[in-house]
Design a protein around this motif. Sequence first.
Motif, mmCIF file in Angstrom:
data_model
loop_
_atom_site.group_PDB
_atom_site.id
_atom_site.type_symbol
_atom_site.label_atom_id
_atom_site.label_comp_id
_atom_site.label_asym_id
_atom_site.label_seq_id
_atom_site.Cartn_x
_atom_site.Cartn_y
_atom_site.Cartn_z
ATOM 1 N N ARG A 349 1.017 -1.453 0.105
ATOM 2 C CA ARG A 349 -0.054 -0.179 0.153
ATOM 3 C C ARG A 349 0.867 1.241 -0.083
ATOM 4 O O ARG A 349 1.642 1.505 0.923
ATOM 5 C CB ARG A 349 -1.015 -0.005 1.282
ATOM 6 N N ARG A 351 1.183 5.645 -0.419
ATOM 7 C CA ARG A 351 0.340 6.638 -0.059
ATOM 8 C C ARG A 351 1.283 7.941 -0.701
ATOM 9 O O ARG A 351 2.344 7.970 -0.671
ATOM 10 C CB ARG A 351 0.136 6.921 1.373
ATOM 11 N N GLN A 364 -6.292 10.836 7.084
ATOM 12 C CA GLN A 364 -6.497 9.259 6.941
ATOM 13 C C GLN A 364 -5.060 8.839 6.756
ATOM 14 O O GLN A 364 -4.690 7.846 7.011
ATOM 15 C CB GLN A 364 -7.434 9.128 5.665
ATOM 16 N N THR A 367 -3.403 8.514 9.835
ATOM 17 C CA THR A 367 -3.694 7.498 10.559
ATOM 18 C C THR A 367 -2.959 6.194 9.838
ATOM 19 O O THR A 367 -2.553 5.328 10.749
ATOM 20 C CB THR A 367 -5.251 7.336 10.492
ATOM 21 N N ASP A 368 -3.068 6.097 8.701
ATOM 22 C CA ASP A 368 -2.599 4.811 8.020
ATOM 23 C C ASP A 368 -0.953 4.510 8.375
ATOM 24 O O ASP A 368 -0.538 3.293 8.360
ATOM 25 C CB ASP A 368 -2.813 4.921 6.429
ATOM 26 N N THR A 373 -0.920 0.659 8.162
ATOM 27 C CA THR A 373 -1.769 0.121 7.242
ATOM 28 C C THR A 373 -0.881 0.660 5.882
ATOM 29 O O THR A 373 -0.877 -0.192 4.904
ATOM 30 C CB THR A 373 -3.004 1.045 7.404
ATOM 31 N N ALA A 374 -0.123 1.810 5.815
ATOM 32 C CA ALA A 374 0.655 2.214 4.634
ATOM 33 C C ALA A 374 1.794 1.662 4.925
ATOM 34 O O ALA A 374 2.540 2.047 5.903
ATOM 35 C CB ALA A 374 0.485 3.839 4.500
#
Length: 699
Positions: A349, A351, A364, A367-368, A373-374
């Motif tokens: 992932r 970004r 967002q 947060t990732d 998450t990222a």
Amino acid sequence: MRPALLDPLFAPVSSLPGIGPKLAKTFAKLVGREDEARVIDLVFHAPSSVIDRRLKPGIAHLPEGAIVTVEGRVDRHQPAPARSNAPYRVYLHDETGELTLTFFHAKADWLEKSLPVGETIVVSGRAEWFNGRPSMVHPDYMVPAEKADTLPAVEPVYPMTAGLSAKILRRSLEAALERVPDFPEWVDREIVARQGFPTTTEALRAIHHPRDDSDIELQSPARRRLAYDEFLAGQLSLSLVRSRMRKAKGRPVRPTGTLSQKVRAALPFALTAGQEQAVSAILGDMATDTRMLRMLQGDVGSGKTIVGLLAMLAVVEDGGQAVLMAPTEILARQHYDGIAALAERAGVRVRLLTGKTKARDRRQIETDLADGTAHIVIGTHALFQENVAYHDLRLAIVDEQHRFGVHQRLRLTQKGLSPHLLVMSATPIPRTLVLAAFGDMDVSNLTEKPAGRKPIQTVTIPLERIGDVVGRLRDALAEGKKCYWICPLVEESEAVELMSAEERHETLAKALGPDKVGLIHGRMSSADKDAAMEAFKSGETRLLVATTVVEVGVDVPDATIIVIEHAERFGLAQLHQLRGRVGRGAEASSCILLYKGPLSEMGRARLSVLRDSNDGFRIAEEDLKLRGEGELLGTRQSGVPGFQFGSIEAHGDILALARKDAGYIVNKDPELVSERGTALRTLLYLFRRDEAIRYLSAG
């Protein structure tokens, strides 16, 4: 805290007598500071040459064109006839002959007061001969004979800027020099003795009060002393930062190879041998608990991005995160477009975070990043703002390294548990410069072009033949080709007769059709720039008129022609960068260098190096020989070591000495607490390297 000793030097120039807000702005322009100029900026504004006024051969023997000083008696004034453009003339003589002083638009009463008939006066200026008679137009100095000793025998000449007179600069400089204190000695006594260095205070005074040419030459003792101080401040700052970075242990990266295999399988080409070597060197560096500090240099289009991606995937395979920081929005977006598509095939992932990211998206992304998450984030300076926290940052890649200072890189690396650091540069930098700017960084060079790339055909054409070039572009556009047209300025400036981008856009739009020609320059808003780039990429426009904003990294693979107007005004490395905007696809490409003749010898040498070579490393070495390091990486403002006193070619011996000395100091006195250490803190502040002091645990 800056030592109090330096406070008078860091006061604004407006604290000097006779400098108001308007003049202060002019001084800021002169010394290249965006904020207010300081007194130290004037003290460091070194002369570029000298005028020797000691030649006094007598009027009859004045050499044509030479600067001379004449003592003579004023005989008569000949005012200009009313309403005519004729000059005002004053005649004086000595025992050898008669001299005419010529003045245009001069005030008669002022001249009568300055040059009274019957008085003996001293004048100094350039001698000229007309119809067998000697004359001097607008003498530089005119004083009564009894004040002859106020005339400077040898006068330094300084780089100037519009709106500033030599007289005002000189007066302000003298006032600035009075504030120079006696500095403590920060150079090792043995080096001072061996090199025959004067003290820093003596050196600064000698540079501004030269006795002849030799006092301002690069090899004069004063100049070498100041160059050594400057090199030592730079190398010490790098050494302190580096030792601090090395102390923070890196965490070994143990890749599994699963993600990188998926990405390699998706690539339409095989990596070159150079790329494979660079990848294994990077993975080798990251496998240890010493932090990687490596520079990846590759010529335009040599495939650095894929090497960077494989390094980032190795980190993700081991459960970590990686960032890639680019200097501009356009570049960051382009990296994102290239990398995200590949990485996401492997389930990684990615970004994008820039100053333009909308607030909701930014929250967002933050947060990732914080929860992991990222995996990879690409962006601009926005990546290291206070509120951006990472889950497990293990690798930071900085693209176009020379646009960022050492300390910006540090702020980024403080974000993680001391991540590994890889810097990428498409401007090949000669080894000596790498050492000067970045200290002993490990370097990987990519010298081969990916398979299928054809060399770019480069031609030089004088501006008078611009009509032929426009005709050739008309044919190329009819065949569906895409072209760039590069201009050096955004809008007309009277000082420089260069074609501005806006005006050139207008003339080309008329000649080739308004719907085919786009425009992009640095003063446009980001949204307008992006829109212009998008229209060009998609083929909506076929010719893009641009300033050098397209210099680095902009990628339109099907653009095959680039015209660079006033090529003689650009540096070699910059021309090579610009040329690299074409030749990125499989089609043959060409670069047309339009120049305004007659070319200087250096201009000719520069353009011929470019015509004969596509090798960025050779071009960088030649550029260093031709112009010196200050401009090598674009303008002096780009944050590279544009040295004020030092010159890498002339002072290579003392640069090596400064590097060795800095290493010795950091080993022996890492906190700079000894007597010499305290003096060195003053040196770091003096050369604005004080950021490094913040990395000392003691202060």
